[in-house]
Design a protein around this motif. Structure first.
Motif, PDB file in Angstrom:
ATOM      1  N   GLN A  97       7.345  13.841  -6.019  1.00  0.00           N
ATOM      2  CA  GLN A  97       8.237  13.537  -7.142  1.00  0.00           C
ATOM      3  C   GLN A  97       9.370  12.599  -6.730  1.00  0.00           C
ATOM      4  N   LYS A  98       9.970  12.870  -5.558  1.00  0.00           N
ATOM      5  CA  LYS A  98      11.081  12.017  -5.112  1.00  0.00           C
ATOM      6  C   LYS A  98      10.600  10.627  -4.721  1.00  0.00           C
ATOM      7  N   GLY A  99       9.442  10.578  -4.073  1.00  0.00           N
ATOM      8  CA  GLY A  99       8.890   9.273  -3.716  1.00  0.00           C
ATOM      9  C   GLY A  99       8.542   8.452  -4.940  1.00  0.00           C
ATOM     10  N   LYS A 100       7.985   9.118  -5.944  1.00  0.00           N
ATOM     11  CA  LYS A 100       7.622   8.424  -7.185  1.00  0.00           C
ATOM     12  C   LYS A 100       8.862   7.918  -7.904  1.00  0.00           C
ATOM     13  N   SER A 101       9.900   8.736  -7.951  1.00  0.00           N
ATOM     14  CA  SER A 101      11.139   8.328  -8.604  1.00  0.00           C
ATOM     15  C   SER A 101      11.748   7.115  -7.904  1.00  0.00           C
ATOM     16  N   GLN A 102      11.766   7.141  -6.574  1.00  0.00           N
ATOM     17  CA  GLN A 102      12.291   6.017  -5.803  1.00  0.00           C
ATOM     18  C   GLN A 102      11.479   4.752  -6.066  1.00  0.00           C
ATOM     19  N   ALA A 103      10.153   4.887  -6.080  1.00  0.00           N
ATOM     20  CA  ALA A 103       9.285   3.723  -6.281  1.00  0.00           C
ATOM     21  C   ALA A 103       9.423   3.155  -7.697  1.00  0.00           C
ATOM     22  N   LYS A 104       9.546   4.026  -8.700  1.00  0.00           N
ATOM     23  CA  LYS A 104       9.693   3.558 -10.079  1.00  0.00           C
ATOM     24  C   LYS A 104      10.962   2.729 -10.246  1.00  0.00           C
ATOM     25  N   GLU A 105      12.023   3.130  -9.580  1.00  0.00           N
ATOM     26  CA  GLU A 105      13.268   2.368  -9.632  1.00  0.00           C
ATOM     27  C   GLU A 105      13.117   1.050  -8.876  1.00  0.00           C
ATOM     28  N   ARG A 106      12.514   1.114  -7.710  1.00  0.00           N
ATOM     29  CA  ARG A 106      12.384  -0.077  -6.856  1.00  0.00           C
ATOM     30  C   ARG A 106      11.472  -1.128  -7.483  1.00  0.00           C
ATOM     31  N   HIS A 107      10.428  -0.686  -8.188  1.00  0.00           N
ATOM     32  CA  HIS A 107       9.431  -1.610  -8.720  1.00  0.00           C
ATOM     33  C   HIS A 107       9.487  -1.739 -10.241  1.00  0.00           C
TER      34      HIS A 107
ATOM     35  N   ALA B 251       0.828  -1.204   0.000  1.00  0.00           N
ATOM     36  CA  ALA B 251       0.000   0.000   0.000  1.00  0.00           C
ATOM     37  C   ALA B 251       0.862   1.252   0.000  1.00  0.00           C
ATOM     38  N   VAL B 252       1.955   1.238   0.753  1.00  0.00           N
ATOM     39  CA  VAL B 252       2.892   2.365   0.770  1.00  0.00           C
ATOM     40  C   VAL B 252       3.569   2.495  -0.593  1.00  0.00           C
ATOM     41  N   CYS B 253       4.001   1.374  -1.142  1.00  0.00           N
ATOM     42  CA  CYS B 253       4.706   1.389  -2.426  1.00  0.00           C
ATOM     43  C   CYS B 253       3.796   1.883  -3.548  1.00  0.00           C
ATOM     44  N   GLU B 254       2.540   1.456  -3.535  1.00  0.00           N
ATOM     45  CA  GLU B 254       1.603   1.883  -4.572  1.00  0.00           C
ATOM     46  C   GLU B 254       1.319   3.380  -4.474  1.00  0.00           C
ATOM     47  N   ALA B 255       1.202   3.877  -3.237  1.00  0.00           N
ATOM     48  CA  ALA B 255       0.984   5.317  -3.062  1.00  0.00           C
ATOM     49  C   ALA B 255       2.169   6.102  -3.622  1.00  0.00           C
ATOM     50  N   GLN B 256       3.389   5.669  -3.301  1.00  0.00           N
ATOM     51  CA  GLN B 256       4.571   6.353  -3.827  1.00  0.00           C
ATOM     52  C   GLN B 256       4.615   6.306  -5.344  1.00  0.00           C
ATOM     53  N   LEU B 257       4.246   5.157  -5.916  1.00  0.00           N
ATOM     54  CA  LEU B 257       4.366   4.981  -7.364  1.00  0.00           C
ATOM     55  C   LEU B 257       3.443   5.922  -8.138  1.00  0.00           C
ATOM     56  N   VAL B 258       2.313   6.320  -7.544  1.00  0.00           N
ATOM     57  CA  VAL B 258       1.423   7.253  -8.227  1.00  0.00           C
ATOM     58  C   VAL B 258       1.669   8.701  -7.780  1.00  0.00           C
ATOM     59  N   GLY B 259       2.689   8.897  -6.929  1.00  0.00           N
ATOM     60  CA  GLY B 259       3.059  10.250  -6.536  1.00  0.00           C
ATOM     61  C   GLY B 259       2.295  10.812  -5.360  1.00  0.00           C
ATOM     62  N   CYS B 260       1.635   9.959  -4.582  1.00  0.00           N
ATOM     63  CA  CYS B 260       0.912  10.428  -3.393  1.00  0.00           C
ATOM     64  C   CYS B 260       1.881  10.453  -2.210  1.00  0.00           C
ATOM     65  N   PRO B 261       2.102  11.617  -1.577  1.00  0.00           N
ATOM     66  CA  PRO B 261       3.030  11.692  -0.443  1.00  0.00           C
ATOM     67  C   PRO B 261       2.596  10.751   0.684  1.00  0.00           C
TER      68      PRO B 261
END
Length: 412
Positions: A384-394, A325-335
């Motif tokens: 933006q930073k959370g999304k970038s981190q999640a895109k790399e991780r996933h 749930a945390v990872c999905e939120a980051q991936l769509v850019g939700c803080p």
């Protein structure tokens, strides 16, 4: 060609079963879809099922639905009053052996230490790797929030049936933790995704060999969309209803936002509502009084659309490994504002890709949520930073390549 046999807690992409509706499901089927695109993997998937017509090949994957063994009254009695790990797994061994002998895998990949599947290791010399998901022993340690005692939880209803259900739940947790410790001690190889799950695994089994492997999330969350900061503070959370998931912290935080910060907000919680009335009684806070909307089980699209249009995602758990749930939120850019427990520190850099707060700290959670609403530039930077981190991780291709490399390493 590498023949890989999965023992999975879900039926993955097998088409004759229905989803259980749980918000966090789907990553195993997402992984299957990507892995089967590779031309060098022949996949089999074994899973428990209430009914079975035997093995079945669908879209190039061999599925093995395995029925549960029937338990005698004596076996059920022994589970609760004279439990041994061996008594629990022995009735399953013949089923596991039949699948292994039929598929003849080069590698066996087991999902989750919570199930009995890992005991397949006892009947085969095929290399086995266990994919860590949740870990029951530390979860049991954090099962009760600070305001809840085991006794009050057991007696939360005076109904004899409810009291018996609570007793069964506690016995099941105790036995499952004993089984998990025995299981981790016999498996040599592990795939995990946080420093925390590596520490727990190597604490129980100092000789464990550990590989890093992230998860492929549900398809909708890879859809490119611009996160929108709403005009009204809107907070999203998910909950399974289990006490350690922190529903009490949601209620306490919402009360602080309303009474001290005088915020106009709505807080949408997806998931089941088990124990809601009990948690309301223990906290003295009714969800309706603090703008919390218990939205029930949400579809993948429901959760995606809510996150894209939310101020923040709040994750209040008392223990967790790497919640999707945390990872999905980051991936769509939700803080994200999350409690700093378990493996969550591996997902969030505090103040950069999200905010970490101490467990059971509604004051700090409320402050961070208010800060994200009022400071749009801060929210955008974390988004933006959370999304970038999640895109790399996933990253799907990266995850599949890393997994195939694990399989190849096990065969050396």
């Amino acid at each position: 060609m590498i023949k890989v046999l999965w023992f999975s807690r879900t039926s993955s992409c097998y088409s004759r079963t229905k989803t259980n509706g749980y918000n966090g499901g789907g990553w195993i089927s997402s992984l299957e879809k990507e892995l089967t695109k590779c031309g060098n993997i022949q996949l089999g998937v074994a899973f428990m099922s209430r009914t079975s017509k035997g093995k079945e090949i669908q879209h190039g994957v061999t599925y093995y639905p395995m029925t549960y063994p029937k338990k005698t009254l004596g076996e059920k009695w022994k589970y609760f009053f004279n439990y041994t790990v061996e008594d629990e797994y022995k009735p399953y061994i013949a089923r596991f052996k039949s699948v292994v002998e039929d598929f003849c895998p080069d590698v066996i990949h087991i999902f989750g230490s919570e199930s009995l599947f890992g005991f397949v290791k006892l009947i085969t010399n095929t290399p086995c790797v266990l994919h860590i998901q949740g870990i029951l022993n530390p979860y049991k340690n954090a099962f009760f929030p600070p305001s809840v005692s085991k006794e009050s939880y057991m007696m939360r209803s005076l109904s004899p049936r409810k009291i018996l259900q609570s007793y069964r739940e506690m016995i099941t947790w105790r036995n499952s933790c004993l089984r998990e410790r025995a299981l981790i001690k016999i498996i040599d190889n592990y795939i995990g995704r946080t420093k925390w799950d590596e520490i727990i695994t190597k604490t129980i089994n100092p000789h464990a060999r550990y590989f890093y492997g992230s998860e492929i999330l549900r398809p909708s969350f890879y859809t490119e969309a611009q996160h929108k900061c709403p005009e009204q503070m809107t907070i999203i959370s998910t909950s399974s209803g289990t006490l350690y998931k922190g529903l009490d912290l949601i209620l306490k935080t919402a009360q602080i936002l309303k009474l001290f910060h005088h915020c106009e907000f709505k807080w949408i919680v997806f998931g089941n509502t088990d124990n809601l009335r009990y948690i309301e009684k223990m906290t003295g806070i009714a969800h309706e009084d603090v703008n919390v909307d218990m939205a029930g089980i949400g579809t993948e699209e429901d959760v995606y659309n809510a996150l894209v249009n939310a101020t923040a995602f709040a994750h209040p758990s008392y223990i967790d490994n790497s919640p999707n749930a945390v990872c999905e939120a980051q991936l769509v850019g939700c803080p994200v504002v999350a409690t700093d427990v378990g493996g969550i520190k591996s997902l969030i850099v505090d103040g950069e890709t999200g905010f970490l707060i101490p467990a059971n700290d509604p004051y700090q959670m409320a402050w961070r949520l208010k800060q994200l609403f009022e400071n749009r530039s801060l929210a955008q930077a974390i988004s933006q930073k959370g999304k970038s981190q999640a895109k790399e991780r996933h990253n799907k291709e990266k995850i599949v390549n890393e997994l195939i490399n694990v399989y190849k390493t096990l065969l050396k």
